[in-house]
Scaffold this active site. Structure first.
Site, PDB file in Angstrom:
ATOM      1  N   ASP A 134       0.855  -1.190   0.000  1.00 10.83           N
ATOM      2  CA  ASP A 134       0.000   0.000   0.000  1.00 10.83           C
ATOM      3  C   ASP A 134       0.887   1.234   0.000  1.00 10.83           C
ATOM      4  OD1 ASP A 134      -2.337   1.496   0.068  1.00 10.83           O
ATOM      5  OD2 ASP A 134      -2.415   1.527   2.256  1.00 10.83           O
ATOM      6  N   TYR A 136       1.229   5.662  -0.450  1.00 13.46           N
ATOM      7  CA  TYR A 136       0.668   6.850   0.201  1.00 13.46           C
ATOM      8  C   TYR A 136       0.999   8.025  -0.721  1.00 13.46           C
ATOM      9  CZ  TYR A 136      -0.220   9.861   4.356  1.00 13.46           C
ATOM     10  OH  TYR A 136      -0.705  10.769   5.272  1.00 13.46           O
ATOM     11  N   HIS A 141      -4.178  14.143   0.041  1.00 17.60           N
ATOM     12  CA  HIS A 141      -4.523  13.283   1.177  1.00 17.60           C
ATOM     13  C   HIS A 141      -3.446  13.365   2.257  1.00 17.60           C
ATOM     14  CE1 HIS A 141      -5.937   9.922   3.544  1.00 17.60           C
ATOM     15  NE2 HIS A 141      -4.767   9.330   3.402  1.00 17.60           N
ATOM     16  N   ARG A 150      -0.725  17.052  12.737  1.00 18.76           N
ATOM     17  CA  ARG A 150       0.426  17.892  13.074  1.00 18.76           C
ATOM     18  C   ARG A 150      -0.006  19.345  12.901  1.00 18.76           C
ATOM     19  NH1 ARG A 150       2.547  13.455  10.527  1.00 18.76           N
ATOM     20  NH2 ARG A 150       2.529  14.443   8.473  1.00 18.76           N
ATOM     21  N   GLU A 207     -11.186   3.874   2.279  1.00 22.02           N
ATOM     22  CA  GLU A 207     -10.157   4.640   1.581  1.00 22.02           C
ATOM     23  C   GLU A 207     -10.289   4.353   0.085  1.00 22.02           C
ATOM     24  OE1 GLU A 207      -6.257   3.932   3.172  1.00 22.02           O
ATOM     25  OE2 GLU A 207      -6.677   5.058   5.007  1.00 22.02           O
ATOM     26  N   ASP A 241      -9.500   0.278   0.680  1.00 21.35           N
ATOM     27  CA  ASP A 241      -8.570  -0.132   1.739  1.00 21.35           C
ATOM     28  C   ASP A 241      -9.119   0.343   3.084  1.00 21.35           C
ATOM     29  OD1 ASP A 241      -6.323  -1.255   2.845  1.00 21.35           O
ATOM     30  OD2 ASP A 241      -5.093   0.525   2.584  1.00 21.35           O
ATOM     31  N   LYS A 261      -5.553  -2.204   9.620  1.00 27.52           N
ATOM     32  CA  LYS A 261      -5.625  -2.301   8.167  1.00 27.52           C
ATOM     33  C   LYS A 261      -5.740  -3.728   7.643  1.00 27.52           C
ATOM     34  CE  LYS A 261      -4.898   0.828   5.813  1.00 27.52           C
ATOM     35  NZ  LYS A 261      -5.778   1.828   5.182  1.00 27.52           N
ATOM     36  N   THR A 357      -4.884   6.481  -0.511  1.00 25.47           N
ATOM     37  CA  THR A 357      -6.130   7.239  -0.650  1.00 25.47           C
ATOM     38  C   THR A 357      -5.976   8.353  -1.675  1.00 25.47           C
ATOM     39  OG1 THR A 357      -6.630   6.773   1.656  1.00 25.47           O
ATOM     40  CG2 THR A 357      -7.890   8.530   0.602  1.00 25.47           C
TER      41      THR A 357
END
Length: 423
Positions: A134, A136, A141, A150, A207, A241, A261, A357
């Protein structure tokens, strides 16, 4: 131009307006019926075409297919054939379905044996998935999540624009569209609690992702360059996902996703080939800072693919909650595969690689409830009444995807799954 992609092609099989399965698509999947075991097929309009029947009747003679290529419960062996062979098969199917070709059209007995209504068959998992990764790779996203957890100034981690971030996931729990699953359970910890508790997930999320599937092995120790990567990619599926957000928040430090997950991921049953996606390529974003040489590539390898997510509460109409597009990726499939193998990692036939995502620049294009409801602070209204911050028991989540250009539409059908209460 790839022959089967010709926008002028018309089929003698009726293809309803806005069908995902035009003659320019020719996807591959696995189906079964009450009397027939799993075997390979393609889709045209509302029909499923049994490729094993065509094979028995000699329709693929001269194409270098091993015996009973399509009379198997998964597509791995077919995908593992040379790309020139699988392309020739797709072109041959296109020829047989073309309006002016009487070979199959006028063979009423063969038509009767080979065609089924999509509504009357059960679609199966199209491939055996040895390994799953997977990524990212959507900047919007990653930025949204970084802002939530953050702050906007430090939303993206320092490495994010230098490499396609990813992790190895659980392959055994990837299942085909239509498979219900139970809400996961595990440890969570409230911000004001001294100790964690064990309970069903409270913040279940979808997702919206796409995934590509490899069809060639590189061998341990060998890298795949961005110039070679396309030869290793057979096609794409829509990928949901699922994420247990509250479990993930507690467990992910220091090693990342685990129980949050691994309980289920759903894929659409039809694999749309890399060849079929070719007319819908678009340029990607300017990558700044400049990537390292092994991640440089030539050509257009992002895809203008419209994506949609709907939620259907039990006994209610569905509500479309997101409309996004696969073009909103920072890192593309060539870069993902090149990075994955630059250290000599060996790819296998059937391995699946999810995009991460997919979120667009506006709130209506966000690809998860975490973003759409902004951590639950902005509930999403349902058409039949009520609202959703995250996914509830007995909800069905439906994802769809299609591309359209020059009067030609190709699509993936749906990937849908119903959430059952925790066991």
């Amino acid at each position: 131009m790839i022959k089967a992609n010709d926008p002028k092609l018309k089929s003698w099989v009726e293809v309803p307006a806005n069908s995902d399965f035009s003659i320019q698509n020719i996807p591959f999947g696995i189906f079964k019926t009450d009397s027939l075991g799993p075997r390979a097929a393609t889709a045209i309009g509302d029909k499923v075409l049994d490729l094993s029947v065509l094979e028995v009747h000699g329709c693929f003679e001269g194409l270098s297919l091993p015996p009973e290529t399509f009379n198997k419960p998964v597509l791995n062996d077919f995908m593992g054939l040379d790309k020139e062979v699988t392309r020739a098969v797709r072109n041959r199917i296109s020829d047989l379905l073309e309006a002016d070709n009487a070979e199959l059209r006028d063979n009423s007995e063969l038509v009767k044996q080979a065609f089924f209504e999509q509504s009357e068959v059960e679609m199966c998992m199209p491939v055996h998935v040895p390994n799953y990764t997977d990524f990212y790779s959507s900047e919007q996203h990653a930025y949204n999540v970084g802002c939530m957890f953050r702050d906007p100034e430090n939303a993206l981690m320092p490495n994010w624009k230098h490499l396609p971030v990813g992790y190895h996931g659980r392959a055994s729990s990837i299942v085909v569209s239509g498979t219900p699953f139970h809400r996961p359970k595990g440890q969570t910890k409230a911000d004001d609690a001294a100790m964690p508790s064990f309970n069903p997930c409270r913040l279940l999320d979808f997702e919206l992702e796409m995934a590509f599937i490899t069809c060639k092995e590189n061998g341990l120790g060998n890298s795949i360059s961005t110039k070679e990567a396309e030869d290793y990619i057979f096609g794409f599926v829509i990928f949901n996902d699922w994420s247990a957000r509250d479990m993930q928040k507690w467990e992910y430090v220091p090693l990342g996703p685990f129980l949050a997950k691994n309980f289920a991921s759903h894929v659409s049953p039809w694999i749309v080939t890399m060849d079929a996606m070719e007319p819908f390529r678009v340029s990607g974003p300017k990558q700044d800072p400049k990537v390292l040489p092994y991640l440089e590539y030539e050509g257009d390898y992002h895809f203008d693919l419209n994506l949609q997510v709907a939620i259907q509460p039990e006994a209610q109409e569905e509500t479309v909650v997101a409309n996004s597009n696969f073009r909103y990726m920072y890192w593309n499939c060539l870069q993902q595969l090149a990075h994955h193998t630059v250290n000599g990692c060996n790819m296998q036939i059937g391995d699946m690689y999810a995009s991460g995502t997919i979120s667009g620049p506006t709130p209506a294009e966000y690809g998860s409830m975490l973003e759409l409801s902004w951590r639950g602070s902005k509930p999403v209204s349902m058409n039949g009444g009520g609202e959703r911050k995250f996914i509830q028991d007995h909800d069905t989540v439906i994802m769809r995807g299609h591309a359209e250009r020059n009067g030609v539409r190709i699509g993936f059908g749906e990937v849908k799954a119903k959430v059952l209460p925790a066991k």
